[in-house]
Scaffold this motif. Sequence first.
Motif, PDB file in Angstrom:
ATOM      1  N   ALA A   1      66.599  18.141  55.187  1.00  0.00           N
ATOM      2  CA  ALA A   1      67.709  18.676  55.034  1.00  0.00           C
ATOM      3  C   ALA A   1      68.275  19.275  56.246  1.00  0.00           C
ATOM      4  CB  ALA A   1      67.638  19.700  53.838  1.00  0.00           C
ATOM      5  N   SER A   2      69.561  19.298  56.456  1.00  0.00           N
ATOM      6  CA  SER A   2      70.346  19.811  57.788  1.00  0.00           C
ATOM      7  C   SER A   2      70.500  21.162  57.498  1.00  0.00           C
ATOM      8  CB  SER A   2      71.375  19.097  58.092  1.00  0.00           C
ATOM      9  OG  SER A   2      72.353  18.833  57.305  1.00  0.00           O
TER      10      SER A   2
ATOM     11  N   GLU B   1      62.784  26.352  51.189  1.00  0.00           N
ATOM     12  CA  GLU B   1      62.932  26.469  52.949  1.00  0.00           C
ATOM     13  C   GLU B   1      62.358  25.446  53.540  1.00  0.00           C
ATOM     14  OE1 GLU B   1      61.564  30.326  54.362  1.00  0.00           O
ATOM     15  OE2 GLU B   1      59.856  30.578  52.980  1.00  0.00           O
ATOM     16  N   GLN B   2      60.927  24.991  52.935  1.00  0.00           N
ATOM     17  CA  GLN B   2      60.166  23.882  53.628  1.00  0.00           C
ATOM     18  C   GLN B   2      60.807  22.522  53.921  1.00  0.00           C
ATOM     19  OE1 GLN B   2      59.168  25.137  50.728  1.00  0.00           O
ATOM     20  NE2 GLN B   2      58.872  23.475  49.404  1.00  0.00           N
TER      21      GLN B   2
ATOM     22  N   GLY C   1      67.467  23.188  61.578  1.00  0.00           N
ATOM     23  CA  GLY C   1      68.568  23.079  60.693  1.00  0.00           C
ATOM     24  C   GLY C   1      68.853  24.585  60.466  1.00  0.00           C
ATOM     25  N   LYS C   2      69.725  24.602  59.432  1.00  0.00           N
ATOM     26  CA  LYS C   2      70.517  26.259  59.114  1.00  0.00           C
ATOM     27  C   LYS C   2      70.000  26.246  57.642  1.00  0.00           C
ATOM     28  CE  LYS C   2      74.656  24.667  61.619  1.00  0.00           C
ATOM     29  NZ  LYS C   2      74.040  23.221  61.934  1.00  0.00           N
ATOM     30  N   ILE C   3      69.738  27.591  57.430  1.00  0.00           N
ATOM     31  CA  ILE C   3      69.438  28.245  56.015  1.00  0.00           C
ATOM     32  C   ILE C   3      70.367  29.334  55.527  1.00  0.00           C
ATOM     33  CG2 ILE C   3      67.676  29.596  57.061  1.00  0.00           C
ATOM     34  CD1 ILE C   3      66.257  28.922  53.833  1.00  0.00           C
ATOM     35  N   ILE C   4      71.255  29.366  54.688  1.00  0.00           N
ATOM     36  CA  ILE C   4      71.929  30.245  54.246  1.00  0.00           C
ATOM     37  C   ILE C   4      71.545  31.155  53.168  1.00  0.00           C
ATOM     38  CG2 ILE C   4      74.398  30.741  53.988  1.00  0.00           C
ATOM     39  CD1 ILE C   4      75.262  28.112  55.005  1.00  0.00           C
TER      40      ILE C   4
ATOM     41  N   SER D   1      60.403  32.437  56.455  1.00  0.00           N
ATOM     42  CA  SER D   1      59.391  32.382  56.989  1.00  0.00           C
ATOM     43  C   SER D   1      59.483  31.328  58.193  1.00  0.00           C
ATOM     44  CB  SER D   1      58.398  31.901  56.236  1.00  0.00           C
ATOM     45  OG  SER D   1      58.410  30.868  55.504  1.00  0.00           O
ATOM     46  N   ARG D   2      60.712  30.744  58.358  1.00  0.00           N
ATOM     47  CA  ARG D   2      60.596  29.863  59.343  1.00  0.00           C
ATOM     48  C   ARG D   2      61.331  30.342  60.497  1.00  0.00           C
ATOM     49  NH1 ARG D   2      61.770  24.432  57.328  1.00  0.00           N
ATOM     50  NH2 ARG D   2      61.762  23.744  59.168  1.00  0.00           N
TER      51      ARG D   2
END
Length: 193
Positions: free
Chosen positions: A68-69, A83-84, A90-93, A104-105
């Motif tokens: 996933a991007s 999240e994994q 990539g981006k996490i919102i 945790s990334r």
Amino acid sequence: MTEKVIIAGFGGQGVMSMGQLMAYSGMMENKNVSWLPSYGPEMRGGTANCNVVVSDLPVGSPIITGDASTVIVMNLPSLLKFEQNLKSGGKIIINDSLIEEKTSREDVDAYYISANDLANELGNSRVANIVMLGAFLELTKILAVDTVGKALKKVYAGKEELVPLNVKALEKGAEAIKKQKQIAKKFKGIKKM
């Protein structure tokens, strides 16, 4: 350009409608899209997630595994579960109105949006998902905000009074990202001693 997005949260948080709106807007821009929903055992209150791909190229598969991007999470179980699935870089919102933990990334760009708080400022907690969508659009630029506004008019045909609120929610999400970028820029300018 291709965006592979996982959107996740509790049923009733607008996860599916956010994904559908992305896919519909992508079609309006003549992009290739896919939308793959996944529901938990209960619709409202159970877990829900969807995979959305928006691309200039043909979409090979609607399933997003570990590449996933962008991952958009509305609640803590979704953060822990998905999240994994985000590729490195990539981006996490993260909806930090409901999630107190950080990702945790360390190999991804994390953005913390108080989606529920911003939605409440607009007078309707139900637009928290659209606040998150506005943040996503500002970060990725994969879809034009104007296109999403036009898609909202089609989605809310017969309920046009809801469109201005949703457009304001998109703007709130975009503003939140702009503020975070400004703060990050200031910190980069400070030299470590």
